[in-house]
Design an enzyme around this catalytic site. Structure first.
Site, mmCIF file in Angstrom:
data_model
loop_
_atom_site.group_PDB
_atom_site.id
_atom_site.type_symbol
_atom_site.label_atom_id
_atom_site.label_comp_id
_atom_site.label_asym_id
_atom_site.label_seq_id
_atom_site.Cartn_x
_atom_site.Cartn_y
_atom_site.Cartn_z
ATOM 1 N N LYS A 39 0.976 -1.155 -0.154
ATOM 2 C CA LYS A 39 -0.047 -0.066 -0.047
ATOM 3 C C LYS A 39 0.831 1.193 -0.185
ATOM 4 O O LYS A 39 0.513 2.151 -0.903
ATOM 5 C CB LYS A 39 -1.037 -0.113 1.242
ATOM 6 N N GLN A 43 -3.863 -1.030 9.826
ATOM 7 C CA GLN A 43 -3.768 -2.428 8.972
ATOM 8 C C GLN A 43 -4.515 -3.450 10.144
ATOM 9 O O GLN A 43 -4.077 -3.642 11.095
ATOM 10 C CB GLN A 43 -2.296 -2.930 8.579
ATOM 11 N N ASP A 68 -10.080 4.177 4.624
ATOM 12 C CA ASP A 68 -10.366 2.614 4.595
ATOM 13 C C ASP A 68 -11.749 2.498 5.014
ATOM 14 O O ASP A 68 -12.080 1.285 4.850
ATOM 15 C CB ASP A 68 -9.325 2.244 5.512
#
Lengths: 285, 285
Positions: B52, B96, B119
């Site tokens: 990412k 994450q 996200d």
């Protein structure tokens, strides 16, 4: 066929709520307080608010009434609700909906502090229901779940079909049934083959706002009618389905009383939590 | 059968994103900034974060890396994320997941400001997706919707079956497809007759985390494989279904690239909105 009596189950819940409200008053010197906000003069809304306030009084809950004129702007309504959210004397806030069309209802709902959202209309409450996080349930969906529980309907693995997808009824009840391990299908006005899908359901929740809309089910299905249309008619064709359903809610006397019971119960819970000085962020996520 | 190439669609989206990032830098004198938070040393997570960050750099997005030790507490993680939420130099925050088991992941997610939740993991973002309010989409569900759009799959009235109900995949993709007027069924590990239900679907989204779990569909169905298991294997038995599906995503090269494309696109959107000094409450509801 057997009836699911919301009236009976709601009475039991409200007896408990009344006892808890009285204990709260003995402990704190004040009654739990529910603020009801009504905008305009829609006759049905006026009636609903009056009924909710009467029931509150009977249960030992103080009700504060904020009645605003039809021409109230979104900004004014948000300001009024924000005041209630910040008022230490108010435990729960109910905004009677629908509000007049010129108002941004979502903005008004979001002005309700999650810790006082005893009607379960905020985005926070919705996500809390979906994620099984602490928070308040939308009153009608929460009431439906309690009714299913009272009649020992096990949802695990069963196919629940919800007809309707409103933010305070169809969507939250779908999330609550999913949390109880049902397989959940959400249908709506654009659904193709609706009758066929409804006929695969073990549990049907009708929340569509169309009189006698559901006319066929799988024999033995559980039928919850969350509709309430003019002339005391639900979304389910009761006469048509009463024989084949294993359990069915009447209209009136089914989901309706459960909605108010949940509203009052959650008001006392909100009051208790606030009085216990629990960090609100812990309570409502 | 035709393949839905996430790689191709993601490339187009990322070209646009790169252009917008460059315009942003010319206008403001700084790059959009994505903060990636990683707790512990899980090899797969380390790889994902690295990927990412590389993609961010290629698109002209600054990436800030906050790497915390495995034994980080919930309180410490929440404090770090809160700092990023308040940092004016940070536009987007990615935590994450999964985080180590001793951490309250929900508390950590909720420390992300909704205006930086690129996200799409917060309760706010979920409710925004469910209610079609302004806000960010969960990256994978948002990516799936863009892929369906790119291949002109019309969801209106169609039956979409989602297998899986996680807060960042199954539930949000169900809500996004519902918003596009699909009839949506959410299945999971407790679902009875899963195969039979999947075979009624016009669109299947597999998001269950079990290799080659979906083995039968209705001929002509659209199949989205959001699974990613060891050995580059999806949740769908691709060989088995490739012939009968009308459209199907490969693994890899299907949903995976779309997830990253959405993350980067939403980071630039977050940066642009913040730079335009738009009232964040208007943007994210």
């Amino acid at each position: 066929m057997a009836l699911m009596s919301g009236t009976d189950v709601a009475r039991e819940i409200t007896e408990q709520t009344t006892k808890r409200a009285s204990e709260f008053e003995q402990r704190t010197g004040r009654k739990p307080c529910l603020a009801a906000v009504l905008v305009g003069e829609d006759p049905a809304s006026v009636t609903y608010v009056k009924m909710k306030r009467n029931r509150s009084a009977k249960a030992g809950i103080e009700s504060r009434f904020v009645h605003l004129p039809e021409q109230t702007t979104t900004e004014q309504l948000v300001a009024e609700i924000t005041k209630l959210s910040e008022d230490p004397g108010v435990d729960g806030i109910l905004l009677q909906h629908p509000v007049p069309k010129h108002i941004d209802e979502r903005a008004a709902f979001e002005a309700i502090a999650p810790s006082k959202d005893v009607d379960g209309v905020t985005m926070h409450s919705f996500a809390a229901m979906a994620f099984s996080e602490p928070g308040f349930a939308s009153a009608t969906p929460g009431g439906i779940m309690r009714l299913l529980e009272a009649y020992e309907v096990d949802l695990k693995g069963k196919h629940a079909v919800v007809v309707g997808r409103s933010p305070i009824l169809g969507k939250p009840v779908a999330m609550l049934m999913l949390a109880k391990d049902a397989t959940v299908t959400i249908c709506h006005s654009k659904t193709e083959n609706l009758d066929q899908i409804v006929r695969t359901a073990d549990i049907v929740v009708a929340a569509v706002g169309k009189p006698k809309f559901i006319t066929a089910i799988k024999p033995g299905a559980v039928v919850i009618d969350a509709g309430y249309n003019e002339g005391n008619v639900g979304d389910v064709d009761f006469e048509q389905l009463a024989d084949s359903a294993s359990l069915i809610t009447p209209v009136p006397g089914g989901v309706g009383p459960m909605t108010i019971a949940l509203l009052l119960e959650q008001t006392v819970s909100a009051a208790t939590r606030r009085a216990d000085l629990v960090d609100v962020s812990e309570v409502v996520g």
